[in-house]
Design an enzyme around this catalytic site. Sequence first.
Site, PDB file in Angstrom:
ATOM      1  N   LYS A  81     -18.667  25.552 -66.944  1.00  0.00           N
ATOM      2  CA  LYS A  81     -17.657  24.885 -67.762  1.00  0.00           C
ATOM      3  C   LYS A  81     -17.555  23.439 -67.316  1.00  0.00           C
ATOM      4  O   LYS A  81     -17.590  23.150 -66.106  1.00  0.00           O
ATOM      5  CB  LYS A  81     -16.314  25.608 -67.588  1.00  0.00           C
ATOM      6  CG  LYS A  81     -15.193  25.092 -68.477  1.00  0.00           C
ATOM      7  CD  LYS A  81     -13.925  25.906 -68.259  1.00  0.00           C
ATOM      8  CE  LYS A  81     -12.774  25.460 -69.156  1.00  0.00           C
ATOM      9  NZ  LYS A  81     -11.565  26.274 -68.957  1.00  0.00           N
ATOM     10  N   SER A 156      -9.653  28.239 -73.135  1.00  0.00           N
ATOM     11  CA  SER A 156     -10.390  26.996 -73.249  1.00  0.00           C
ATOM     12  C   SER A 156     -11.855  27.094 -72.834  1.00  0.00           C
ATOM     13  O   SER A 156     -12.637  26.220 -73.179  1.00  0.00           O
ATOM     14  CB  SER A 156      -9.696  25.923 -72.407  1.00  0.00           C
ATOM     15  OG  SER A 156      -9.720  26.294 -71.041  1.00  0.00           O
ATOM     16  N   SER A 180      -7.701  31.334 -69.933  1.00  0.00           N
ATOM     17  CA  SER A 180      -8.893  30.663 -70.458  1.00  0.00           C
ATOM     18  C   SER A 180     -10.247  31.252 -70.084  1.00  0.00           C
ATOM     19  O   SER A 180     -11.252  30.841 -70.641  1.00  0.00           O
ATOM     20  CB  SER A 180      -8.881  29.185 -70.078  1.00  0.00           C
ATOM     21  OG  SER A 180      -8.044  28.500 -70.960  1.00  0.00           O
TER      22      SER A 180
HETATM   23  N1  GLN Z   1      -4.361  28.471 -73.712  1.00  0.00           N
HETATM   24  C1  GLN Z   1      -3.559  28.136 -72.580  1.00  0.00           C
HETATM   25  C2  GLN Z   1      -3.197  26.675 -72.637  1.00  0.00           C
HETATM   26  O1  GLN Z   1      -3.502  26.059 -73.593  1.00  0.00           O
HETATM   27  C3  GLN Z   1      -4.293  28.474 -71.316  1.00  0.00           C
HETATM   28  C4  GLN Z   1      -5.361  27.506 -70.993  1.00  0.00           C
HETATM   29  C5  GLN Z   1      -6.101  27.819 -69.734  1.00  0.00           C
HETATM   30  O2  GLN Z   1      -6.062  28.921 -69.204  1.00  0.00           O
HETATM   31  N2  GLN Z   1      -6.786  26.805 -69.238  1.00  0.00           N
HETATM   32  O3  GLN Z   1      -2.622  26.121 -71.761  1.00  0.00           O
END
Ligand code: GLN
Length: 504
Positions: A81, A156, A180
């Site tokens: 990532k 994400s 994420s």
């Molecule tokens: N979807 C969540 C957010 O937007 C979690 C994101 C994540 O785990 N990086 O914050």
Amino acid sequence: MILELWQLTVHELSQLLLRKEVSATELLESVWGRIEEVEDQVKSYITLDPEGARAAAAESQRLLESGRPRSALEGIPCGLKDVLSTKGLRTTCGSKILSNYVPPYDATAVQALKEAGTVILGKTNMDEFAMGSSCENSGFFPTHNPWDLTRVPGGSSGGSASAVAAGEAMFTLGSDTGGSVRQPASLCGVVGMKPTYGAVSRYGLIAFASSLDQIGPLTRDVTDCAMVLDFIVKHDPMDSTSVEIKRGSYLEALRPADEAVKGLKIGVPKEYMGKGLEPGVEAQVKKALELLQELGAEVEECSLPHSSYALDAYYVIAPAEASSNLARYDGVRYGYRSKQYDDLIDMYRKTRAEGFGPEVKRRIMLGTYALSAGYYDAYYLKAQKVRTLIREDFDKVFAKFDVIAGPTSPTVAFKLGEKVDDPLAMYLSDIFTIPVNLAGLPGISVPCGFSEGLPVGLQFIGKAFDESTLLRVAYATEQACSLGNMAVLCARALAKGTKEGARG
Ligand code: GLN
């Protein structure tokens, strides 16, 4: 059926490489061919590194031939990532503000994979600064779900999940602040794990919300997850929250299905089933739990009474930490700088206005507000108290149960564009994963079935540092559900989608 090399798992390929039945260069070219075939449609990667990967594979091959492989991961191609710092390889965090940033050092987890002899293919797409649940907040382009190109891969770590599902990497690393790793794993039909807070070093992981962030693997199956975890879980003096844990090998902790779950007490929170959950997802989760029961697990309802406050607490705490972490992107030290400005303040303002996307700006504003004098006690402090209540809910349940089970995501993969204009609907994607980060616990998502032809993930939540039990129960689930070779099934769906796309 003869499988292509890119359709095999890490543990299968590892055997082939060590037995010299396949060469590391052959394997890399197979994955590279797959990337060339599907990347235009799926768009898993922000940056590909063909030269670096070819050099690494050649070195792996040399070591394999001389009988001195560095580890069982020698020569295995993987993706990272783009939130993970990679020495000499551009690292954007999905943001225009870091579009020209080349880190001078490797994240500890990246270094561990390099030392193990893996071949790094490139940097996968993500929501900007890991803020999002669909990969549509990427500062560059959205990633598509390989099971259905009109849908999101989740986020994400969307690019990390789609790459593994589509055969563009044997495994990837993602990061999980509120879901994420697990949510995109669920939406793409792969295994995704968020280890306990402190298990994997965050050194070199670009910070979103430091008290919640954890690096985790995305893999084709549970065995691969255990294998990768064995290399990245270790104490690191460079991260003050890294914990020294006494542990055996996660891979060796795996047991045959019946042995693994006999007498295991699985709690299913009533707050995670029913309201807001797609009926197709609920049906698959229930079916998988019944299979575990047949194998001898004791499945019972439990309650996490403060669950409904988790999202609210998270959307105060995470933005608060983000507003502070993101203050460093000011155009002075690194990254993008606006081309035209009047003075220093104007330079800061324009750099941040042009460099950050709308979701990141929304979070910075939310966080700055929550931390400001006069509001700190009402919002930030209150949210931290709620966080404690949520952690205590888990403690109570774990006094009685070994693991907690439920859906990873309330829905299967949704359509691209469906939730972009409604941040609250998007935030709800993580309703079952966020409490786990708030409590610092480990969680894993494992594919358990299909609804509307799309993968459904089952989430297991464990006690702190009890990754082994999670892996065992996930492994049993994988065997009990026996969904077939997901790489083959996904490739079939992708070929169909590509053909339809060309026609329509
Ligand atoms: N979807 C969540 C957010 O937007 C979690 C994101 C994540 O785990 N990086 O914050």
